[in-house]
Design a protein around this motif. Structure first.
Motif, PDB file in Angstrom:
ATOM      1  N   GLY A   1      20.402  76.429 -23.644  1.00 50.61           N
ATOM      2  CA  GLY A   1      21.281  75.595 -23.041  1.00 50.61           C
ATOM      3  C   GLY A   1      22.572  75.906 -23.086  1.00 50.61           C
ATOM      4  O   GLY A   1      23.116  76.714 -24.091  1.00 50.61           O
TER       5      GLY A   1
ATOM      6  N   GLY B   1      18.461  73.553 -22.315  1.00 43.20           N
ATOM      7  CA  GLY B   1      17.672  74.889 -22.508  1.00 43.20           C
ATOM      8  C   GLY B   1      15.923  74.681 -22.943  1.00 43.20           C
ATOM      9  O   GLY B   1      15.659  73.189 -22.982  1.00 43.20           O
TER      10      GLY B   1
ATOM     11  N   SER C   1      21.556  80.958 -20.411  1.00 42.34           N
ATOM     12  CA  SER C   1      21.226  80.624 -21.856  1.00 42.34           C
ATOM     13  C   SER C   1      19.971  79.854 -22.081  1.00 42.34           C
ATOM     14  O   SER C   1      20.012  78.424 -22.220  1.00 42.34           O
ATOM     15  CB  SER C   1      22.303  79.461 -22.307  1.00 42.34           C
ATOM     16  OG  SER C   1      22.033  79.239 -23.660  1.00 42.34           O
ATOM     17  N   PRO C   2      18.570  80.276 -21.640  1.00 47.51           N
ATOM     18  CA  PRO C   2      17.529  79.685 -21.345  1.00 47.51           C
ATOM     19  C   PRO C   2      17.102  79.178 -22.642  1.00 47.51           C
ATOM     20  O   PRO C   2      16.279  77.932 -22.518  1.00 47.51           O
ATOM     21  CB  PRO C   2      16.379  80.619 -20.718  1.00 47.51           C
ATOM     22  CG  PRO C   2      16.904  81.952 -21.438  1.00 47.51           C
ATOM     23  CD  PRO C   2      18.564  81.953 -21.455  1.00 47.51           C
TER      24      PRO C   2
END
Length: 393
Positions: free
Chosen positions: A280, A313, A276-277
């Motif tokens: 986050g 993220g 989940s870049p």
């Protein structure tokens, strides 16, 4: 009862409450955590009439806390959602701290941290001695075994967190040595440095030792640059000696294993970030989602940047940068000022200590170290000027 209710009055003394927290962080988290929470509630109640304006004043930090809460809830990370609330309360707490802190209170906090570390060091000696002797070992146990099970942690969560605490205490103690003319303060500060260095060895925390070196050299550089170069050279020689003979300090013979273990944890943290870049998964991502890539969980990714990216993220990271850009712009503007050089040095050395420790751990995101760190660095240039002009005796 009447005295207790006075704490909730709007004209109450905020600094008394901060002194209570400063003392409480010397105690275990199950004591200092509730104490800190109660003080947060009292301050929020006292300032309830201006709460909306205070939240707006927090700006990007309020946005970050709200963002963190929403992301955590969306991933059913309910523990992370609770941490988002704590982040907001901490931001509010230190908004009031910055607004009301006085020179006297700031210096008192520093003394509490340094002098309060002395009984903690004594406690670590006692617990270490009791544990090793009860198990049939001698007092050199921590030097003789590559993976000691008894390591000093005093009232902190674990030995590595205690190592960060010690590193910050030593930085403050060096500042107090320079700031005060009082023989009593100098003696207590020197005693604190000596006792904490001994406790540092008993932690067996491999990364805390170079962290202390970084903090000490940085602080001395702002006070006495020539001495800092000499001290840095001595420390470099000591590190070279450790490379040649690693058994001089506890657990340094297993340094290669320690790094390989960290690399494995970082890899998992990076993989969690990749899942989940953009947004986050919220605080405690490692604790809640480690099972995606590992059989055993950790509290965090043991690296400040990786853990932050996995939790919040790229969007969260950008919001954090926006939140602190103004602070660092002001700090850099005053960095070369000679009139407040010792005070700026204390702030910079504290940052250097925490960031260097953050290469291998995330100890600053804990109730005790987080409060201690913020109590040192959340300070305005005007307050730094007042502190520098104060003659401490």
């Amino acid at each position: 009862m009447k005295r207790a209710l006075n704490f909730f009055r709007e004209d109450g003394d905020e600094m008394t409450l901060f002194s209570i927290i400063s003392l409480s962080i010397l105690l275990p988290v199950y004591i200092c955590g509730p104490v800190t929470l109660i003080v947060m509630i009292i301050l929020a109640y006292r300032h309830r009439s201006s709460l909306k304006e205070d939240v707006q004043e927090l700006g990007w930090l309020s946005i970050f806390a709200f963002y963190t809460f929403v992301i955590a809830i969306s991933f059913r990370n309910y523990m992370g959602a609770m941490i988002a609330i704590v982040i907001f309360l901490y931001a509010l707490l230190f908004l009031y701290y910055k607004r009301y802190v006085t020179v006297r209170q700031y210096l008192l906090n520093l003394k509490i941290f340094v002098w309060g570390s002395i009984p903690l060091a004594l406690l670590s000696y006692f617990k270490y001695t009791k544990d090793v002797l009860s198990q049939g070992y001698d007092l050199l146990y921590i030097f003789k075994y590559h993976n000691p099970q008894t390591r000093a942690e005093a009232t902190l969560f674990n030995p590595n967190y205690y190592g960060l605490f010690i590193a910050m205490v030593i930085v403050i103690a060096i500042y107090l040595l320079y700031k005060y003319d009082s023989k009593r303060v100098k003696l207590l500060s020197l005693l604190a440095i000596f006792m904490n260095l001994l406790a540092l060895i008993l932690t067996g925390s491999r990364w805390s030792i170079p962290t202390v070196v970084v903090g000490m050299v940085t602080m001395v550089f702002f006070l006495k640059p020539k001495i800092a170069w000499i001290l840095g050279f001595i420390m470099a020689m000591a590190i070279a000696m450790l490379v040649i003979k690693p058994d001089l300090l506890p657990r340094f013979t297993t340094l290669a294993y320690g790094f390989s273990d960290r690399f494995a944890i970082w890899e998992i943290g990076w993989k969690l970030f990749i899942t989940s870049p953009i947004v986050g998964r919220g605080p405690f991502t490692f604790v809640n989602f480690y099972y995606l890539f590992a059989d055993r969980g950790k509290m965090h990714a043991h690296q400040l940047l990786i853990d932050t990216m996995a939790n919040y993220g790229l969007v969260g990271l950008i919001i954090l940068i926006m939140a602190f850009t103004h602070y660092f712009r002001i700090l850099s503007h005053h960095l070369l000022r000679q009139d407040i050089r010792p005070e700026i040095g204390l702030v910079v050395a504290t940052f250097a200590t925490v960031l260097f420790h953050g290469l291998m751990d995330v100890g600053v995101f804990w109730v005790q170290m987080g409060y201690m760190f913020l109590a040192i660095v959340v300070i305005t240039p005007n307050m730094l000027e007042e502190i520098s002009k104060t003659t401490a005796k």
